[in-house]
Motif scaffolding. Structure first.
Motif, PDB file in Angstrom:
ATOM      1  N   TYR A  71     -50.230 -37.894 -10.157  1.00 19.31           N
ATOM      2  CA  TYR A  71     -49.277 -38.999 -10.207  1.00 19.31           C
ATOM      3  C   TYR A  71     -48.302 -38.865  -9.042  1.00 19.31           C
ATOM      4  O   TYR A  71     -47.665 -37.830  -8.861  1.00 19.31           O
ATOM      5  N   HIS A  73     -44.930 -40.344  -7.396  1.00 21.54           N
ATOM      6  CA  HIS A  73     -43.747 -41.118  -7.760  1.00 21.54           C
ATOM      7  C   HIS A  73     -43.296 -42.014  -6.616  1.00 21.54           C
ATOM      8  O   HIS A  73     -43.756 -41.905  -5.473  1.00 21.54           O
ATOM      9  N   ARG A  79     -40.817 -35.856 -10.581  1.00 21.91           N
ATOM     10  CA  ARG A  79     -41.914 -35.521 -11.493  1.00 21.91           C
ATOM     11  C   ARG A  79     -41.770 -36.184 -12.861  1.00 21.91           C
ATOM     12  O   ARG A  79     -42.770 -36.437 -13.542  1.00 21.91           O
ATOM     13  N   ALA A  82     -43.836 -39.185 -14.285  1.00 20.18           N
ATOM     14  CA  ALA A  82     -45.225 -39.061 -14.759  1.00 20.18           C
ATOM     15  C   ALA A  82     -45.311 -38.802 -16.255  1.00 20.18           C
ATOM     16  O   ALA A  82     -46.413 -38.586 -16.767  1.00 20.18           O
ATOM     17  N   ALA A  85     -47.548 -41.338 -17.870  1.00 22.84           N
ATOM     18  CA  ALA A  85     -48.940 -41.138 -17.456  1.00 22.84           C
ATOM     19  C   ALA A  85     -49.580 -39.999 -18.237  1.00 22.84           C
ATOM     20  O   ALA A  85     -50.766 -40.067 -18.588  1.00 22.84           O
ATOM     21  N   VAL A  96     -53.144 -34.089 -15.943  1.00 22.94           N
ATOM     22  CA  VAL A  96     -52.226 -34.791 -15.053  1.00 22.94           C
ATOM     23  C   VAL A  96     -51.441 -33.783 -14.232  1.00 22.94           C
ATOM     24  O   VAL A  96     -50.874 -32.834 -14.777  1.00 22.94           O
ATOM     25  N   THR A  98     -48.309 -33.708 -11.384  1.00 22.48           N
ATOM     26  CA  THR A  98     -47.243 -34.484 -10.775  1.00 22.48           C
ATOM     27  C   THR A  98     -46.410 -33.575  -9.887  1.00 22.48           C
ATOM     28  O   THR A  98     -46.333 -32.365 -10.125  1.00 22.48           O
ATOM     29  N   TRP A 141     -52.795 -41.857  -8.942  1.00 15.98           N
ATOM     30  CA  TRP A 141     -52.016 -42.920  -9.558  1.00 15.98           C
ATOM     31  C   TRP A 141     -50.657 -42.939  -8.867  1.00 15.98           C
ATOM     32  O   TRP A 141     -49.868 -42.018  -9.016  1.00 15.98           O
TER      33      TRP A 141
END
Length: 489
Positions: A71, A73, A79, A82, A85, A96, A98, A141
């Motif tokens: 992820y 930003h 962070r 996320a 997510a 995930v 981040t 993402w």
């Protein structure tokens, strides 16, 4: 004023936060499953330390590696962006990662570059994950600046499985000129052009990148990674036409979703559902062993193996329907509450849906000899069966297998394996209860001979319905049909 605008671009307000308060805990639970947060640090090419976090299940299923989404930003983000997510993706067995980009959050660095240097930070994280044996496919993402970062990096690394690009801008120079109008900075056009050239020189000196070269439209025609674009309709900071321009020039498989809201508003649920489906399709995470559901407590799969592409709840639905057919009850997706003992699916199917033998009077009888069943007639016409519809009163669309509208009609979907063309054939079937009462009434009026014929016809229709449902079950295993629970706008 020009200096303020420069800081607005390369030195926006910086997120200062406590990871233990604003991130997910070191150990937490979601949906009855346990997860953990692992913090780590990486060094980028400029020597800046990047603070990162990795959300993973506490125990990996079967020790197999899991796909991961990084992820990215936006401007002034960190962070903590996320967190949503993680909730969306962890339930699908997708981990995930981040990070705080250089110049953002708790990472080192004094300036941001709206994607130019951030793509190098992303490259460091991807390299780290490539060396991790617990990570398989990788997706991206990004939101706003993070979306531009993902797109710029994806143009250099075609091994990325898929990207979600939320509110990306197409060209930084055009964006800056639009913001002049949005914030109503009243200056002559000549003065604005001179100011932009001055800003370009200052930003190049401080942040080490050229604002005139930050153009996503130059890389989108060369990028073939599957991408899902998203943009808020009322976004005044990065207007929706930026995503439209990138989408039109993008070379890979693509889709775009527009939704209500502005640049910083929370995203609607249907958008998150679309993101979840997109990553599930491109990352192919391993199947999840779900917790006991209302249906699963009645039946056990036993030794029957379900492929990753098949929903176990569909199997329980078919089993329940087969049981209802054999007991002359209407088709339903719910399980009779009177059944409380668990039974293996293999034994259950052997009891309620056996394959007709050669000694079956329904097959050897005169009524079937010389007359093909509806399924046989369709096969002789050159069509191959792919999946069957099943009445479902409390489920959403299953994708290619659509639910029936009533119990008076069974719709059978046929797909030509060679051409891929799909046609629909309606096979009418009288409800079993009506047949039962009809047989009783006829026996009183017309005598034993006519009653025997109607009973025989009722058995045939019952057999055809049972065979159609059992055939659907077998094909679901053989063809590994993917059924989708959710649909997006």
């Amino acid at each position: 004023m020009i200096d303020q605008f420069i800081n607005f671009v390369i030195r926006p307000p910086r997120a200062d936060y406590n990871p233990d308060q604003f991130l997910w805990e070191k150990e937490f639970s979601l949906g009855g499953r346990k997860y953990k947060r692992e913090d780590f640090e990486l060094k980028n090419e400029r020597g800046h330390t990047l603070r990162c976090s990795h959300y993973t299940p506490s125990s990996f299923p079967d020790g197999a590696p899991l796909p991961c989404v990084i992820y990215c930003h936006g401007n002034s983000g960190c962070r903590a962006d996320a967190n949503e997510a993680a909730v969306i993706l962890l339930s699908s067995n997708i981990t995930v990662v981040t990070l705080d980009f250089s110049g953002s959050g708790l990472s080192d660095g004094d300036y941001v570059s709206l994607g130019w240097h951030e793509k190098d930070d992303l490259k460091v994280v991807v390299s780290y994950l490539r060396s991790n044996l617990k990570v398989s496919r990788i997706g991206l993402w990004g939101r706003s600046m993070g979306a531009v970062t993902s797109l710029l990096y994806g143009a250099e690394d075609p091994s990325i499985a898929g990207m979600v690009l939320d509110s990306a801008f197409s060209n930084l120079f055009d964006l800056m000129m639009e913001l002049v109008d949005v914030y109503k900075i009243r200056l002559p056009k000549f003065t604005i052009k001179v100011a932009v050239q001055y800003m370009r020189h200052v930003i190049q000196k401080k942040a080490k990148f050229d604002i005139m070269r930050l153009n996503c439209l130059q890389v989108s025609p060369k990028t073939y990674i599957p991408a899902l674009f998203g943009h808020a309709k009322a976004d005044k900071f990065v207007q929706p036409h930026h995503s439209d321009l990138i989408y039109k020039s993008y070379a890979g498989d693509k889709n775009i979703i527009k939704f209500d809201g502005d640049h910083n508003s929370s995203r609607p649920q249907f958008y998150y559902d679309s993101v979840s489906i997109f990553f599930y399709n491109v990352l192919h995470p391993p199947g999840i062993s779900p917790t006991k559901s209302k249906i699963e407590k009645y039946y056990d799969l036993g030794d029957i193996k379900v492929s990753a592409g098949m929903d176990e709840n569909l199997l329980y639905e078919i089993i329940a329907t087969l049981r209802n057919v054999t007991s002359d009850t209407a088709s339903s997706s719910s399980v009779p509450p009177s059944i409380s003992t668990a039974k293996a699916a293999g034994e259950l199917l052997a009891d309620i849906a056996p394959i007709a033998s050669l000694n079956d009077p329904l097959i050897n009888g005169e009524e079937l000899n010389g007359h093909a069943t509806p399924q046989t007639e369709d096969k002789q016409g050159g069509e191959n069966e792919d999946c069957y519809s099943c009445t479902s009163s409390n489920r959403e669309s299953w994708g290619r297998c659509s639910s029936l509208g009533s119990d008076d009609e069974i719709t059978t979907d046929f797909v030509d394996a060679a051409s891929g063309n799909q046609s629909t054939v309606d096979v009418l079937a009288t409800p079993l209860r009506d047949n039962h009462h009809t047989a009783l009434d006829s026996s009183k009026d017309d005598g034993k001979k006519k009653a025997a014929q109607i009973t025989k016809k009722s058995k045939r229709e019952k057999f055809e319905k049972l065979e159609a449902l059992s055939q659907r079950l077998r094909l679901c295993f053989q063809k590994r049909i993917n059924h989708r629970r959710y649909s997006s706008s």
